[in-house]
Design an enzyme around this catalytic site. Structure first.
Site, PDB file in Angstrom:
ATOM      1  NE  ARG A  10      12.560 -25.000   8.161  1.00  0.00           N
ATOM      2  CZ  ARG A  10      13.095 -25.319   9.346  1.00  0.00           C
ATOM      3  NH1 ARG A  10      12.703 -26.378   9.994  1.00  0.00           N
ATOM      4  NH2 ARG A  10      14.037 -24.550   9.868  1.00  0.00           N
ATOM      5  CB  ALA A  13      13.346 -10.252   8.217  1.00  0.00           C
ATOM      6  CG  HIS A  44      -9.545   3.072   5.640  1.00  0.00           C
ATOM      7  ND1 HIS A  44     -10.133   4.082   6.358  1.00  0.00           N
ATOM      8  CD2 HIS A  44      -8.229   3.141   5.929  1.00  0.00           C
ATOM      9  CE1 HIS A  44      -9.206   4.735   7.046  1.00  0.00           C
ATOM     10  NE2 HIS A  44      -8.029   4.174   6.801  1.00  0.00           N
ATOM     11  CG  ASN A  95      14.557  -4.277  19.121  1.00  0.00           C
ATOM     12  OD1 ASN A  95      15.021  -3.150  19.202  1.00  0.00           O
ATOM     13  ND2 ASN A  95      15.303  -5.365  19.158  1.00  0.00           N
TER      14      ASN A  95
END
Length: 111
Positions: free
Chosen positions: A106, A83, A38, A8
């Site tokens: 889960r 999210a 780094h 997306n």
């Protein structure tokens, strides 16, 4: 990248290291996949040393909006990353994993 891959908008793939993406993977908006790191040692960092570790994403994975996938991580097949999650370690197959740091919530295996 495998077959039937969907990426997306506003995603970033920082691929100094290899990024492997399986079949039927859906990546939502604003996901960032990073392979670069780094040095932790300040002297090495001041020398501007950088290294990369590969990221592997299995088949049938859904990475939800705003997730951050860090270097060296493997996400197992059939998993969902929630999210805004920050994935700092490997996620096993058939997992719903969420949070910062991302942890398995889960098992979501099919019956």
């Amino acid at each position: 990248m495998g077959e039937d891959f969907f990426l997306n908008v506003d995603c970033k793939l920082l691929d100094s290291g290899k990024i492997t993406i399986g079949d039927h993977v859906f990546i939502a908006p604003n996901v960032c996949i990073i392979t670069e790191e780094h040095a932790m040692d300040v002297k090495q960092r001041l020398e501007e040393l950088e290294y990369a570790r590969p990221v592997t994403i299995g088949d049938n994975v859904w990475i939800c909006a705003g997730a951050l996938i860090l270097p060296g991580v493997t996400i197992g097949a059939n998993s969902i990353i929630g999210a805004g999650s920050v994935v700092t370690k490997d996620i096993p197959e058939n997992s719903l994993a969420v949070g910062n740091p991302c942890n398995v919530s889960r098992n979501i295996s099919q019956k």
